[in-house]
Write a protein that holds these residues in place. Sequence first.
Motif, PDB file in Angstrom:
ATOM      1  N   HIS A 125      32.571  33.450  35.289  1.00  0.00           N
ATOM      2  CA  HIS A 125      32.476  33.922  36.669  1.00  0.00           C
ATOM      3  C   HIS A 125      31.635  35.193  36.732  1.00  0.00           C
ATOM      4  CE1 HIS A 125      35.865  31.187  37.437  1.00  0.00           C
ATOM      5  NE2 HIS A 125      36.411  31.712  36.355  1.00  0.00           N
ATOM      6  N   ASP A 126      31.131  35.467  37.903  1.00  0.00           N
ATOM      7  CA  ASP A 126      30.386  36.702  38.146  1.00  0.00           C
ATOM      8  C   ASP A 126      31.266  37.652  38.957  1.00  0.00           C
ATOM      9  OD1 ASP A 126      28.380  38.598  38.375  1.00  0.00           O
ATOM     10  OD2 ASP A 126      27.436  37.617  40.103  1.00  0.00           O
ATOM     11  N   TYR A 127      32.334  38.143  38.315  1.00  0.00           N
ATOM     12  CA  TYR A 127      33.267  39.022  39.006  1.00  0.00           C
ATOM     13  C   TYR A 127      32.748  40.459  39.020  1.00  0.00           C
ATOM     14  CZ  TYR A 127      36.895  35.384  38.507  1.00  0.00           C
ATOM     15  OH  TYR A 127      37.624  34.223  38.574  1.00  0.00           O
ATOM     16  N   PRO A 128      32.985  41.199  40.110  1.00  0.00           N
ATOM     17  CA  PRO A 128      32.754  42.644  40.093  1.00  0.00           C
ATOM     18  C   PRO A 128      33.698  43.304  39.076  1.00  0.00           C
ATOM     19  CG  PRO A 128      33.025  41.835  42.340  1.00  0.00           C
ATOM     20  CD  PRO A 128      33.426  40.719  41.431  1.00  0.00           C
ATOM     21  N   VAL A 178      37.463  43.435  39.791  1.00  0.00           N
ATOM     22  CA  VAL A 178      38.129  42.137  39.715  1.00  0.00           C
ATOM     23  C   VAL A 178      38.292  41.733  38.250  1.00  0.00           C
ATOM     24  CG1 VAL A 178      38.008  39.705  40.380  1.00  0.00           C
ATOM     25  CG2 VAL A 178      37.242  41.475  41.972  1.00  0.00           C
ATOM     26  N   GLU A 179      37.275  41.988  37.431  1.00  0.00           N
ATOM     27  CA  GLU A 179      37.385  41.714  36.001  1.00  0.00           C
ATOM     28  C   GLU A 179      38.578  42.449  35.401  1.00  0.00           C
ATOM     29  OE1 GLU A 179      33.136  40.635  34.017  1.00  0.00           O
ATOM     30  OE2 GLU A 179      33.472  42.753  34.426  1.00  0.00           O
ATOM     31  N   ALA A 180      38.763  43.711  35.790  1.00  0.00           N
ATOM     32  CA  ALA A 180      39.874  44.506  35.246  1.00  0.00           C
ATOM     33  C   ALA A 180      41.219  43.895  35.625  1.00  0.00           C
ATOM     34  CB  ALA A 180      39.781  45.948  35.750  1.00  0.00           C
ATOM     35  N   LEU A 181      41.353  43.432  36.867  1.00  0.00           N
ATOM     36  CA  LEU A 181      42.605  42.814  37.299  1.00  0.00           C
ATOM     37  C   LEU A 181      42.860  41.509  36.552  1.00  0.00           C
ATOM     38  CD1 LEU A 181      42.313  43.430  41.144  1.00  0.00           C
ATOM     39  CD2 LEU A 181      44.009  44.462  39.617  1.00  0.00           C
ATOM     40  N   VAL A 182      41.832  40.706  36.364  1.00  0.00           N
ATOM     41  CA  VAL A 182      41.988  39.450  35.630  1.00  0.00           C
ATOM     42  C   VAL A 182      42.346  39.736  34.175  1.00  0.00           C
ATOM     43  CG1 VAL A 182      40.798  37.377  34.839  1.00  0.00           C
ATOM     44  CG2 VAL A 182      40.465  38.173  37.180  1.00  0.00           C
ATOM     45  N   ALA A 183      41.719  40.760  33.579  1.00  0.00           N
ATOM     46  CA  ALA A 183      42.030  41.123  32.189  1.00  0.00           C
ATOM     47  C   ALA A 183      43.488  41.541  32.049  1.00  0.00           C
ATOM     48  CB  ALA A 183      41.102  42.248  31.728  1.00  0.00           C
ATOM     49  N   VAL A 242      41.471  41.282  47.027  1.00  0.00           N
ATOM     50  CA  VAL A 242      41.715  40.250  46.025  1.00  0.00           C
ATOM     51  C   VAL A 242      42.874  39.403  46.521  1.00  0.00           C
ATOM     52  CG1 VAL A 242      42.409  39.776  43.645  1.00  0.00           C
ATOM     53  CG2 VAL A 242      40.812  41.634  44.133  1.00  0.00           C
ATOM     54  N   ARG A 243      42.538  38.204  46.981  1.00  0.00           N
ATOM     55  CA  ARG A 243      43.531  37.351  47.633  1.00  0.00           C
ATOM     56  C   ARG A 243      44.470  36.684  46.631  1.00  0.00           C
ATOM     57  NH1 ARG A 243      38.677  35.761  50.064  1.00  0.00           N
ATOM     58  NH2 ARG A 243      38.716  33.850  48.825  1.00  0.00           N
ATOM     59  N   MET A 244      43.923  36.328  45.466  1.00  0.00           N
ATOM     60  CA  MET A 244      44.738  35.610  44.489  1.00  0.00           C
ATOM     61  C   MET A 244      44.204  35.843  43.079  1.00  0.00           C
ATOM     62  SD  MET A 244      45.770  31.568  44.225  1.00  0.00           S
ATOM     63  CE  MET A 244      44.106  31.004  43.935  1.00  0.00           C
ATOM     64  N   ILE A 245      45.130  35.954  42.136  1.00  0.00           N
ATOM     65  CA  ILE A 245      44.814  35.886  40.714  1.00  0.00           C
ATOM     66  C   ILE A 245      45.759  34.857  40.119  1.00  0.00           C
ATOM     67  CG2 ILE A 245      44.510  37.159  38.556  1.00  0.00           C
ATOM     68  CD1 ILE A 245      44.575  39.743  40.216  1.00  0.00           C
ATOM     69  N   PHE A 301      38.595  36.340  45.892  1.00  0.00           N
ATOM     70  CA  PHE A 301      38.500  37.658  46.529  1.00  0.00           C
ATOM     71  C   PHE A 301      37.434  37.657  47.609  1.00  0.00           C
ATOM     72  CE2 PHE A 301      35.588  37.430  43.016  1.00  0.00           C
ATOM     73  CZ  PHE A 301      34.433  38.071  43.452  1.00  0.00           C
ATOM     74  N   ASP A 302      37.539  38.667  48.493  1.00  0.00           N
ATOM     75  CA  ASP A 302      36.530  38.900  49.529  1.00  0.00           C
ATOM     76  C   ASP A 302      35.633  40.030  49.062  1.00  0.00           C
ATOM     77  OD1 ASP A 302      37.567  36.990  51.311  1.00  0.00           O
ATOM     78  OD2 ASP A 302      39.059  38.413  52.056  1.00  0.00           O
ATOM     79  N   ARG A 303      34.427  39.696  48.624  1.00  0.00           N
ATOM     80  CA  ARG A 303      33.531  40.702  48.059  1.00  0.00           C
ATOM     81  C   ARG A 303      33.247  41.835  49.040  1.00  0.00           C
ATOM     82  NH1 ARG A 303      30.129  40.330  43.546  1.00  0.00           N
ATOM     83  NH2 ARG A 303      30.722  38.120  43.349  1.00  0.00           N
TER      84      ARG A 303
END
Length: 331
Positions: free
Chosen positions: A41-44, A47-52, A81-84, A106-108
């Motif tokens: 994915h091309d996450y900001p 968002v990458e930090a939250l997924v990590a 960020v609507r959902m992880i 998420f809503d960029r």
Amino acid sequence: MTLGQKIAWDDTILPFQLDQSDIRGRVARLDGVLEGILKQHDYPPVVEALVAEMALLTALIGQTIKLRWKLSLQIQSKGPVRMIATDYYGPDSEGRAARMRAYASFDRDRLTDGPPFDQVGDGYFAVLIDQGEGTEPYQGITPIAGTGIRDCAEAYFAQSEQLPTRFSLSFGKSTEAGGDEHWRAGGVMLQHMPKASSHVQGGGSGEGGLLGAEDIVDGEELENWTRVNMLLDTVEDLELIGPSVAPTDLLVRLFHEETPRVFESQSVRFGCSCTEERVRSSLSIYSARDIEKMTTDAGTVTADCQFCGAHYVLDPKTLGFEAEGKSGDGD
């Protein structure tokens, strides 16, 4: 430290127990798993930090459960960020690796420059356990609480399982000599061993009346829990992430007076469960007219996996409950 040692520590979860305190725990190190998840994915960065963080929590929690199939963690929120969503698949046989996958919605345009957890608004944190065919899935939900996803997970265990639980996590981009920048994560999970008579009445002392450790254990158990948490407070980020400190050395450094005892480690890798067969199964509930609405100008039906990015191109004539060969004529 040799390269072989570093690889051996990465993407593993080490179970341990503190015999003096009746506390169990896990040490996890994620490297290639996170790369596998995030490169899809091309996450900001926020968002990458939250997924990590969510992936690291999933690895730690998943290894505590005797899974026959899947553990899922989810955050649903009204924030940017609507959902992880993360999935941890237990090993399909002894000695095999567990598998993990994750994605975020998420809503960029609504993302801010604040800390990652600021992107999560009101909502809930959910734990779902599915042991596979013939079983009833379990779901536990608690409201979003605290200042990080780890706080939500701790609140879930206190509220839904009445188990004092603590996470110490570190994650971020790392650059090693001669290597490219990539994500690494490491963490420790502590959990008081469950008691047969744990059922707390009324509200707790935590945020919004949620239960905390002091509401669940008391006396010597609370003293042990407090002491071990104070020891964990001394951990440093580089000790959690590694790669220069082995998990066993970390446990000795933190808890040598608690008599730590380690068990066999569990390896984990990035992996997705999506298949063309499952895509076809998910479309089997639709009529021929519904399938026609899904058909592209090129005359195909396409589907993309949100977790791994796999792209499926299917013949609409073979889809749905009215597909060719499924009409029942001639049976």
